[in-house]
Motif scaffolding. Structure first.
Motif, short mmCIF file in Angstrom:
data_model
loop_
_atom_site.label_atom_id
_atom_site.label_comp_id
_atom_site.label_asym_id
_atom_site.label_seq_id
_atom_site.Cartn_x
_atom_site.Cartn_y
_atom_site.Cartn_z
N ASN A 123 0.81 -1.23 0.00
CA ASN A 123 0.00 0.00 0.00
C ASN A 123 0.84 1.27 0.00
O ASN A 123 0.30 2.38 0.06
CB ASN A 123 -0.94 0.03 1.21
CG ASN A 123 -2.13 -0.87 1.02
OD1 ASN A 123 -2.41 -1.30 -0.11
ND2 ASN A 123 -2.84 -1.18 2.09
N ASP B 87 2.49 2.63 -2.33
CA ASP B 87 2.26 3.48 -3.51
C ASP B 87 1.04 4.37 -3.33
O ASP B 87 1.04 5.54 -3.72
CB ASP B 87 2.12 2.62 -4.78
CG ASP B 87 0.97 1.64 -4.69
OD1 ASP B 87 0.54 1.30 -3.56
OD2 ASP B 87 0.48 1.20 -5.75
N LEU B 88 0.00 3.83 -2.68
CA LEU B 88 -1.21 4.64 -2.43
C LEU B 88 -0.91 5.73 -1.40
O LEU B 88 -1.36 6.87 -1.53
CB LEU B 88 -2.34 3.74 -1.93
CG LEU B 88 -2.82 2.66 -2.91
CD1 LEU B 88 -3.80 1.71 -2.23
CD2 LEU B 88 -3.48 3.30 -4.13
N MET C 66 1.97 7.11 -0.90
CA MET C 66 2.80 8.14 -1.52
C MET C 66 1.97 9.04 -2.44
O MET C 66 2.30 10.21 -2.62
CB MET C 66 3.93 7.50 -2.31
CG MET C 66 4.99 8.50 -2.68
SD MET C 66 6.49 7.70 -3.18
CE MET C 66 7.49 9.12 -3.60
N ALA C 67 0.89 8.50 -2.99
CA ALA C 67 0.06 9.29 -3.91
C ALA C 67 -0.55 10.50 -3.22
O ALA C 67 -0.80 11.52 -3.87
CB ALA C 67 -1.03 8.40 -4.50
N VAL C 68 -0.79 10.41 -1.90
CA VAL C 68 -1.43 11.54 -1.22
C VAL C 68 -0.41 12.53 -0.63
O VAL C 68 -0.77 13.60 -0.16
CB VAL C 68 -2.40 11.07 -0.10
CG1 VAL C 68 -3.44 10.14 -0.68
CG2 VAL C 68 -1.65 10.42 1.04
N PRO D 234 1.70 14.57 -2.00
CA PRO D 234 1.81 15.92 -2.56
C PRO D 234 0.99 16.96 -1.81
O PRO D 234 1.24 18.16 -1.95
CB PRO D 234 1.31 15.75 -4.00
CG PRO D 234 1.69 14.34 -4.33
CD PRO D 234 1.45 13.57 -3.06
N ALA D 235 0.04 16.52 -0.99
CA ALA D 235 -0.71 17.49 -0.17
C ALA D 235 0.21 18.20 0.81
O ALA D 235 -0.12 19.28 1.32
CB ALA D 235 -1.82 16.77 0.59
N MET E 159 -4.48 11.65 6.83
CA MET E 159 -4.92 11.89 5.46
C MET E 159 -4.99 10.60 4.65
O MET E 159 -5.80 10.47 3.74
CB MET E 159 -3.98 12.88 4.77
CG MET E 159 -4.29 13.08 3.30
SD MET E 159 -3.53 14.54 2.66
CE MET E 159 -4.97 15.55 2.39
N SER E 160 -4.12 9.64 5.00
CA SER E 160 -4.07 8.43 4.19
C SER E 160 -5.16 7.42 4.55
O SER E 160 -5.13 6.28 4.09
CB SER E 160 -2.69 7.77 4.32
OG SER E 160 -2.45 7.41 5.66
N GLY E 161 -6.11 7.85 5.34
CA GLY E 161 -7.29 7.02 5.59
C GLY E 161 -6.96 5.75 6.32
O GLY E 161 -6.37 5.77 7.40
N CYS E 162 -7.30 4.63 5.71
CA CYS E 162 -7.18 3.34 6.40
C CYS E 162 -5.97 2.54 5.93
O CYS E 162 -5.93 1.32 6.09
CB CYS E 162 -8.44 2.53 6.18
SG CYS E 162 -9.90 3.36 6.80
N LEU E 163 -4.98 3.22 5.34
CA LEU E 163 -3.83 2.47 4.82
C LEU E 163 -2.92 1.98 5.95
O LEU E 163 -2.22 0.99 5.79
CB LEU E 163 -3.02 3.36 3.87
CG LEU E 163 -3.73 3.79 2.57
CD1 LEU E 163 -2.84 4.72 1.76
CD2 LEU E 163 -4.10 2.57 1.75
#
Lengths: 351, 144
Positions: free
Chosen positions: A10, A12-13, A15-17, A19-20, A177-181
């Motif tokens: 997970n 990669d997911l 890391m996707a957030v 940039p915030a 911010m990354s929710g449930c990761l």
């Protein structure tokens, strides 16, 4: 300190957030080496790498920066706004974070606080990751293989997951911010963390003894080792450029044709350069290569201990891998300590 | 429309691309397509489209996210309206991060499968609202 875990799959997911929180830089392959750069896709990101070519100081103390512009109409105009752009550094090794913590003491504390460095540091989020030492790392000997501050998050490999240490409120915001990761780790995760930490410590092939080194350096001030190193050193400054804690800089004014108009430029300098100790009138306090390279060792291993209580070296091994003359800090220190026979080949890197 | 607008579709599903291409062409749009992020970014720099329809899970499952971040660093694409169209939220149920949370620099997020009429309306709105290409005036229009 809050401790969580995230499945490797997970990341990669996650890391996707990021940039915030700023422009994201991560270790990517560059030629045969690695560099912190912007990844264009997740597979660019190298989670396992020995060391990057340049350390993090390139973000905090850029090789060349305009500190302020000046002209008769506006007076002085600083460039702090540019320095304040948020950045996220992902995948940073502990010794590099340790290096930043050392730079913090130089630039953020004491009488003269550097506003450019402090602004960048405040706006730089750091996500660390552990690493497997190679035959050039000696961070364990320098007590820089582990950090408990200076990062927002720190990832430690525990197999299918990374254990995540949350170091700051900004790191906590990233988690939120990354929710449930991310999720709560269990006893088995902690046990695996401890097991792997022990393995990493024992994986260091270089064990460098630092006890009484400042005193021994004092005794060896006139050692012929310095002359031998001076003969070999090319004064190229590569070791300074790649060192996480070398911070010498030069200041120059670049003038335009208009009167009293230009930019004040700060750029990296090196104590190995012949002009480093050249002053007005033509006097050069360290005109010989031997005196310059000796100064470098004494500043990092002795002067810094007196000023800040520890050497400024973090054991990253960059200077060893970079030096074109193959001067090796580990063999230099061992020779000075009398643990090696002094000879012209004694200060060069082991094959 | 006073002039033909160009829409770039970046998606690795050729059937989806064919369907959306037909929909947009029948409404007067010129359509170009690319099957992954890198090819899409290269094409976008070349043709400078009026709008990009961007998939997320292509060669890599976060490829669209990375491609969009890269596009925003390129001056000629920094303001180009982008509609992200993806099934990532149903495909990755643990990824419960709202596209409205400030990390996705897109004009709009639409879940797949997308309603053609809705898509066409949004394409029309964004290509005609060139003065506010990121879609800030339509804040809250992102959907997950």
């Amino acid at each position: 300190m809050k401790i969580l875990k995230i499945p490797k799959q997970n990341l990669d997911l996650f890391m996707a957030v990021l940039p915030a929180f700023g422009e994201v830089y991560a270790p990517v392959q560059r030629g045969k080496g690695f560099a912190f750069d912007r990844p264009t896709r997740w597979s660019d990101v190298q989670m396992s790498y020995p060391r990057t070519i340049l350390p993090l100081k390139k973000f905090l103390l850029p090789p060349r920066e305009v500190t302020f512009a000046f002209n008769p109409r506006e007076g002085y105009r600083d460039q702090l706004e540019e320095a304040g752009k948020p950045v996220v550094l992902f995948g940073v090794h502990a010794y590099d974070i340790f290096g930043l913590n050392i730079l913090d003491r130089v630039f953020s504390q004491g009488k003269y606080v550097d506003p450019y460095y402090v602004t960048r540091r405040r706006n730089t989020a750091i996500i660390g990751v552990d690493f497997e030492p190679d035959d050039k790392h000696f961070a364990y000997s320098m007590n820089a293989d582990f950090v408990d501050s200076g990062f927002d998050l720190f990832l430690s490999d525990i197999g299918e997951d990374y254990l995540v240490l949350v170091g700051t409120s900004r790191g906590d915001d990233m988690v939120l911010m990354s929710g449930c990761l991310l999720s709560e780790p269990g006893e088995a995760d902690f046990a695996e963390y401890k097991r792997r930490s022990g393995l990493r410590r024992s994986a260091y092939r270089i064990k460098l003894e630092l006890g009484e080194l400042p005193e021994i350096l004092e005794m060896e001030y006139h050692s012929k080792v310095w002359e031998e190193m001076g003969d070999r050193c090319l004064s190229c400054g590569s070791c300074s450029a790649v060192c996480p804690t070398c911070y010498c800089f030069d200041i120059n004014d670049e003038l335009e044709l208009a009167p009293a108009t230009g930019n004040r430029i700060r750029s990296w300098d090196s104590c190995l350069f012949k002009t480093h100790a050249l002053v007005a009138g033509g006097e050069n306090f360290r005109s010989s290569r031997a005196s310059r390279i000796k100064f470098r060792y004494y500043h990092k291993q002795r002067g810094f201990v007196a000023e800040y209580g520890r050497p400024s070296c973090v054991g990253c091994g960059r200077c060893v891998t970079t030096c074109p003359a193959k001067i090796d800090i580990v063999t230099v220190i061992e020779t000075i300590r009398g643990e090696r026979n002094e000879s012209s080949s004694s200060v060069t890197a082991k094959a | 429309m006073s002039e033909t607008k160009t829409v770039l579709i970046i998606d690795d599903d050729p059937d989806y691309v064919t369907a959306i291409e037909a929909l947009l062409q029948s409404s007067g749009y010129q359509v170009r397509s690319a099957c992954n992020g890198r090819e899409g970014l290269h094409l976008a720099r070349t043709i400078r489209p009026d709008l990009i329809l961007l998939d997320v899970m292509m060669t890599e499952r976060t490829e669209g996210f990375f491609m969009l971040q890269e596009a925003r660093r390129i001056p000629e694409l920094s303001q180009t309206p982008v509609i992200v169209i993806s099934s990532i939220y149903t495909d990755q149920p643990n990824f419960r991060v709202s596209p409205e949370a400030g990390w996705l620099p897109a004009s709009l997020f639409l879940p797949k499968p997308v309603d053609p009429a809705r898509l066409l309306a949004e394409v029309r709105r964004l290509t005609e609202a060139a003065a506010d290409p990121i879609g800030h005036s339509a804040a809250g229009r992102r959907e997950s």
